[in-house]
Design a protein around this motif. Sequence first.
Motif, mmCIF file in Angstrom:
data_model
loop_
_atom_site.group_PDB
_atom_site.id
_atom_site.type_symbol
_atom_site.label_atom_id
_atom_site.label_comp_id
_atom_site.label_asym_id
_atom_site.label_seq_id
_atom_site.Cartn_x
_atom_site.Cartn_y
_atom_site.Cartn_z
ATOM 1 N N UNK A 1 55.878 87.559 38.671
ATOM 2 C CA UNK A 1 56.003 87.031 40.073
ATOM 3 C C UNK A 1 56.361 88.359 40.610
ATOM 4 N N UNK A 2 56.011 87.428 42.067
ATOM 5 C CA UNK A 2 56.319 88.299 43.264
ATOM 6 C C UNK A 2 57.329 89.485 43.620
ATOM 7 N N UNK A 3 56.479 90.928 44.126
ATOM 8 C CA UNK A 3 57.843 91.662 44.303
ATOM 9 C C UNK A 3 57.860 92.349 45.359
ATOM 10 N N UNK A 4 57.890 91.169 45.884
ATOM 11 C CA UNK A 4 57.324 91.779 48.239
ATOM 12 C C UNK A 4 58.744 91.609 48.584
ATOM 13 N N UNK A 175 66.835 84.892 43.762
ATOM 14 C CA UNK A 175 66.267 83.174 42.605
ATOM 15 C C UNK A 175 66.427 82.192 42.557
ATOM 16 N N UNK A 176 65.553 81.693 42.150
ATOM 17 C CA UNK A 176 66.068 79.616 41.746
ATOM 18 C C UNK A 176 65.925 79.551 40.650
ATOM 19 N N UNK A 177 66.751 79.027 39.385
ATOM 20 C CA UNK A 177 66.253 78.750 38.401
ATOM 21 C C UNK A 177 66.455 77.362 38.415
ATOM 22 N N UNK A 178 65.122 76.644 36.489
ATOM 23 C CA UNK A 178 66.102 75.380 36.666
ATOM 24 C C UNK A 178 65.677 74.740 35.050
ATOM 25 N N UNK A 179 67.194 74.778 34.829
ATOM 26 C CA UNK A 179 67.555 74.556 33.348
ATOM 27 C C UNK A 179 66.646 73.215 32.700
ATOM 28 N N UNK A 197 53.269 79.471 31.416
ATOM 29 C CA UNK A 197 54.106 80.487 31.988
ATOM 30 C C UNK A 197 52.347 81.962 32.636
ATOM 31 N N UNK A 198 51.344 81.592 31.325
ATOM 32 C CA UNK A 198 50.694 82.461 32.159
ATOM 33 C C UNK A 198 50.168 81.366 32.826
ATOM 34 N N UNK A 199 49.953 79.597 33.274
ATOM 35 C CA UNK A 199 48.778 79.217 34.388
ATOM 36 C C UNK A 199 50.207 79.773 35.333
ATOM 37 N N UNK A 200 51.249 80.127 34.925
ATOM 38 C CA UNK A 200 52.560 79.767 36.209
ATOM 39 C C UNK A 200 53.237 81.842 36.937
ATOM 40 N N UNK A 201 51.732 82.060 36.816
ATOM 41 C CA UNK A 201 52.174 84.075 37.519
ATOM 42 C C UNK A 201 53.790 84.224 37.856
ATOM 43 N N UNK A 202 53.968 82.870 39.013
ATOM 44 C CA UNK A 202 55.134 83.754 39.887
ATOM 45 C C UNK A 202 56.357 83.010 39.886
ATOM 46 N N UNK A 203 56.124 82.657 38.054
ATOM 47 C CA UNK A 203 57.829 82.498 37.402
ATOM 48 C C UNK A 203 58.327 83.309 36.740
ATOM 49 N N UNK A 222 63.589 78.375 33.764
ATOM 50 C CA UNK A 222 62.605 78.482 34.675
ATOM 51 C C UNK A 222 63.072 79.626 35.900
ATOM 52 N N UNK A 223 62.537 80.623 36.286
ATOM 53 C CA UNK A 223 62.372 81.169 37.578
ATOM 54 C C UNK A 223 61.675 81.313 38.209
ATOM 55 N N UNK A 224 62.119 80.961 39.916
ATOM 56 C CA UNK A 224 61.785 81.660 40.385
ATOM 57 C C UNK A 224 61.462 81.662 42.539
ATOM 58 N N UNK A 225 61.132 82.783 42.722
ATOM 59 C CA UNK A 225 61.894 82.684 44.400
ATOM 60 C C UNK A 225 60.908 81.646 44.892
ATOM 61 N N UNK A 226 60.332 80.549 44.731
ATOM 62 C CA UNK A 226 59.635 79.464 45.354
ATOM 63 C C UNK A 226 60.013 77.741 44.638
ATOM 64 N N UNK A 227 60.717 77.362 45.945
ATOM 65 C CA UNK A 227 60.901 76.042 44.385
ATOM 66 C C UNK A 227 59.808 75.602 44.439
ATOM 67 N N UNK A 228 59.233 75.437 45.248
ATOM 68 C CA UNK A 228 57.540 74.952 44.685
ATOM 69 C C UNK A 228 57.371 74.669 42.870
ATOM 70 N N UNK A 229 56.718 76.765 42.833
ATOM 71 C CA UNK A 229 56.144 77.214 41.983
ATOM 72 C C UNK A 229 57.501 76.979 40.481
ATOM 73 N N UNK A 230 58.497 76.885 40.851
ATOM 74 C CA UNK A 230 59.726 76.767 39.939
ATOM 75 C C UNK A 230 59.288 75.386 39.240
#
Length: 258
Positions: A1-4, A175-179, A197-203, A222-230
């Motif tokens: 997951x990006x740490x920027x 952080x956005x999440x999708x259950x 998970x390996x294919x989506x490292x930003x989640x 699924x959690x991430x900081x971008x709606x597109x990646x989630x």
Amino acid sequence: MSTETVITAAMLAIGDELLSGRTKDKNIGHLADMLQLSGIDLKEVRIVADDEDAIVDALNALRGKYDYVFTSGGIGPTHDDITADAVSKAFGVPCDHDAAAMTLLGDMYKRREMEFTEARKRMARMPRGAAHIANRVSTAPGFIIDNVYVMAGVPQVFQAMVDNVLPTLRTGQRVLSLAIACPYAEGDIGMLLAAIQKAHPDTSIGSYPRYVGQKFSTEIVVRGRSQATVDAAGAEVHAMIENIRRTREIDENRSAEA
């Protein structure tokens, strides 16, 4: 997951009563919820006894590692309320009766026609130079020194202090999440989910087993900081579930035909 844009935090819960089980902690979950809503990642929680060295060691380990450290407990009027002393020792500054805190408490006890005893004066002690955290519930303030926020252990007071502190903090991207409900057990999906998970490292993809009606299932989050990646990772999870369903349906049909 990006740490920027990630802001990190830790919590240090203090008290023998927590470790003995006499008191059931309610503050950790509340803080975690509030920080997540604010875009701050709670990365670590420690629970330590009413022991000065243990508090100092834990605080020094955490405050250099995370953007913020929040403590709960040990700032009351009794002999075992030693958090103010321990925090002062960790920062190498004296622990004083803060003049403004003494006035706040003195005025409050005067209004209530109660004696401002030496024990009650202990609640005005804090590291020299610390700033107050207002306490609208019972007046006695918490305090801030550097990136450490020291708050009461009583849940109602702790929550009020958190409310006062949150607007002052730097925050990151939330952080956005999708259950996703999955009807299959973790053992059925573990390797497939690892590949997603390996294919989506930003989640960050978590799986949480459930057992209902003598059947295992899994909730996948699924959690991430971008709606597109989630959404992208979520789509693969849905596809995984559908592929398992179709494969099992084919196998069942073959068995029936045989």
